[in-house]
Design a protein around this motif. Structure first.
Motif, short mmCIF file in Angstrom:
data_model
loop_
_atom_site.label_atom_id
_atom_site.label_comp_id
_atom_site.label_asym_id
_atom_site.label_seq_id
_atom_site.Cartn_x
_atom_site.Cartn_y
_atom_site.Cartn_z
N LEU A 153 -49.26 -0.15 39.28
CA LEU A 153 -49.18 -1.31 38.39
C LEU A 153 -47.71 -1.70 38.18
O LEU A 153 -46.92 -0.90 37.67
CB LEU A 153 -49.82 -0.99 37.04
CG LEU A 153 -51.32 -0.66 37.08
CD1 LEU A 153 -51.79 -0.15 35.72
CD2 LEU A 153 -52.13 -1.88 37.49
N PRO A 154 -47.33 -2.90 38.56
CA PRO A 154 -45.93 -3.31 38.40
C PRO A 154 -45.59 -3.66 36.96
O PRO A 154 -46.46 -4.06 36.17
CB PRO A 154 -45.85 -4.56 39.29
CG PRO A 154 -47.24 -5.14 39.23
CD PRO A 154 -48.17 -3.95 39.17
N LEU A 155 -44.35 -3.50 36.61
CA LEU A 155 -43.85 -3.99 35.32
C LEU A 155 -43.65 -5.49 35.41
O LEU A 155 -43.42 -6.05 36.49
CB LEU A 155 -42.54 -3.30 34.97
CG LEU A 155 -42.56 -1.78 34.81
CD1 LEU A 155 -41.14 -1.28 34.56
CD2 LEU A 155 -43.49 -1.36 33.71
N ASP A 156 -43.71 -6.15 34.25
CA ASP A 156 -43.42 -7.59 34.22
C ASP A 156 -42.72 -7.93 32.91
O ASP A 156 -42.40 -7.05 32.11
CB ASP A 156 -44.70 -8.43 34.41
CG ASP A 156 -45.75 -8.16 33.33
OD1 ASP A 156 -45.38 -7.95 32.17
OD2 ASP A 156 -46.96 -8.15 33.68
N SER A 157 -42.46 -9.21 32.69
CA SER A 157 -41.66 -9.64 31.54
C SER A 157 -42.30 -9.26 30.21
O SER A 157 -41.60 -9.12 29.20
CB SER A 157 -41.44 -11.15 31.60
OG SER A 157 -42.67 -11.84 31.53
N THR A 158 -43.64 -9.09 30.18
CA THR A 158 -44.27 -8.72 28.90
C THR A 158 -43.87 -7.32 28.47
O THR A 158 -43.98 -6.97 27.29
CB THR A 158 -45.81 -8.80 29.00
OG1 THR A 158 -46.28 -7.86 29.99
CG2 THR A 158 -46.27 -10.20 29.37
N ASP A 159 -43.42 -6.51 29.41
CA ASP A 159 -43.01 -5.15 29.07
C ASP A 159 -41.64 -5.10 28.40
O ASP A 159 -41.32 -4.12 27.72
CB ASP A 159 -42.99 -4.28 30.33
CG ASP A 159 -44.38 -4.10 30.93
OD1 ASP A 159 -45.27 -3.65 30.20
OD2 ASP A 159 -44.56 -4.42 32.11
N LEU A 160 -40.83 -6.10 28.60
CA LEU A 160 -39.49 -6.13 28.01
C LEU A 160 -39.58 -6.28 26.49
O LEU A 160 -40.35 -7.11 25.99
CB LEU A 160 -38.67 -7.28 28.58
CG LEU A 160 -38.28 -7.16 30.05
CD1 LEU A 160 -37.68 -8.48 30.53
CD2 LEU A 160 -37.30 -6.01 30.26
#
Length: 466
Positions: A65-72
């Motif tokens: 599962l890749p990280l994305d901007s919602t994780d920031l």
């Protein structure tokens, strides 16, 4: 949810607990602000260890599962713009890019909404004039069970019917009891969780409270201990009282997260739930058990309509819908509105890619109180059902009890999901959810009452091995 909690307190303490009293502390408001972007962030997706734990990153890597901007995280520079005289920042949501702020001055909160960094705002809490008085008593904990509570020579004790119905006993006999799995319980209170002998062997990683005390008030008791709803849920998962009652995942590790305010029922609780879920994600939790649900708020403040049950409209359902994409399985109670006007599931039980759990009795018939589906956009709800009319549990006094509710069928399922995932650690959250559904007894002919039916966790364990 509050009405259920008040009923539980009434049954525990009697009618003398309740009378209308002034809301503690000052009158204040809470606003949720949606921010335009994260352009000013000091964090980077290339350095995720700064905001996510190693366990969280390992969970995502295991499921590709890749990280994305919602994780920031929300930009600290933006948050600082809400830290003005007369206002208090209560928290943020990185997944929604929101800030939660309270103040006595509603005009100040309105002015904060006019900042260029704000794209939307909503009042999610107004302090009421009065509330139902709740007697804050920390009851005496019973060190021993009654003789008649014991089922001699049966390690599962009174919990056998609810576990055996799902063939969870066969998973346990095969050596799967949740070892290596981490579960977060989102609830309204965990009375005496730290004093009850049957819970003393539970692997407890920590406790966190996301509900702020009323502004200017001094509560006489730690809010974590106000009610025992979460204690009972915890016991269905982690209790170890052989021949009396055993949980479904006694070797899992637990976080107890309080995100329900028993004093009022207002939309801000969706923010608290979201903050708890995001913390669970950052800690590396594998599964979330939530016995909370919403549809009608005090004074109709942002109350929901049936057409809103699409998994996309409610703030909390948007959060719930993201969990599987972060690698987490959410087990959420369907709700107990079956005998009322509403009848349907609440939020976030309407979310896709979760396991919404209904309640049945020992005869495998639907509990009359159980909320029904489907979701407004036609998805099967509840997803599965389990025994919750009644379920064998441990009360906040440390006594054996049999209580009713989808709140208590849900942890029975949740713990067995942990055991199943322990056995098939290579599967993703979405694959685990699908596996549980496919191994339920009405999978080919689901209904809006039983969903996909009663899950068979032994078959779910064996299926990937065939």
């Amino acid at each position: 949810m509050r009405n259920i909690l008040l009923l539980l307190l009434f049954l525990t303490f009697g009618s003398s607990c309740f009378a209308k009293v002034k809301y503690p502390g000052a009158r204040y408001y809470i606003y949720r602000y949606t921010l335009r972007d994260k352009a000013a962030t000091t964090y980077s997706l290339e350095r995720p260890h700064r905001f996510l734990s190693r366990r969280s990153l390992e969970r995502r890597a295991r499921q590709n599962l890749p990280l994305d901007s919602t994780d920031l995280p929300v930009c600290h520079r933006y948050v600082k713009q809400f830290e003005v005289d007369g206002a208090e920042v209560l928290g943020t949501s990185r997944w929604h890019n929101t800030v939660l702020v309270r103040s006595k001055d509603s005009l100040l909160l309105e002015r904060l909404a006019s900042q260029p960094i704000v794209t939307g705002s909503r009042c999610v809490f107004v302090a009421p004039d009065s509330i139902d008085k709740m007697t804050r008593v920390k009851p005496r904990v019973h060190e021993e069970f009654n003789k008649w509570d014991s089922v001699k020579n049966d390690p599962l004790g009174m919990a056998r019917p609810q576990i055996e119905m799902l063939h969870g006993d066969r998973l346990h006999d095969a050596g799967f009891r949740g070892q290596g799995m981490m579960i977060a319980i989102l609830d309204g209170g965990f009375q005496n969780y730290d004093r009850i002998p049957a819970l003393s062997e539970a692997r407890l990683a920590g406790v966190r409270d996301f509900v702020p005390a009323p502004l200017g008030s001094k509560l006489p008791l730690n809010p974590i201990h106000q009610i025992d709803h979460g204690t009972k849920v915890f016991s269905a998962l982690a209790a170890q009282a052989p021949e009396v009652v055993m949980g479904t995942a006694t070797e899992a590790t637990y976080w107890l997260l309080r995100c329900e305010d028993p004093l009022t029922e207002q939309p801000v609780e969706e923010d608290f739930w979201t903050m708890a879920a995001e913390m669970a994600d950052s800690l590396g939790v594998d599964i979330i058990n939530s016995s909370l649900g919403y549809n009608n708020y005090d004074n109709d403040l942002c109350s929901y309509r049936l057409q809103d049950l699409d998994g996309k409209t409610a703030f909390v359902s948007q959060t719930a819908s993201m969990l599987a994409r972060k690698g987490i399985v959410l087990c959420n109670s369907a709700g107990n509105s079956g005998m009322g006007q509403w009848k349907k599931i609440g939020v976030p039980a309407d979310a896709p890619d979760i396991l919404t759990v209904g309640a049945i009795n020992k005869e495998r018939r639907i509990a009359t109180f159980c909320s029904i589906g489907p979701s407004q956009d036609g998805r099967v709800k509840p997803d599965v059902v389990a025994q919750g009319a009644p379920a064998a549990l441990i009360s906040g006094r440390g006594t054996l009890m049999h209580d009713m509710g989808t709140s208590f069928s849900t942890p029975v399922v949740c713990g067995l999901v942990a055991c199943l995932w322990q056995a098939h650690r290579n599967l993703t959250a979405l694959e685990i959810i699908d596996l549980v559904r496919r191994c339920s007894d009405q999978y080919t002919e689901p209904t809006n009452i039983y969903g996909y039916g009663i899950p068979d966790f032994w078959e779910a364990y064996r299926l990937p091995l065939k």
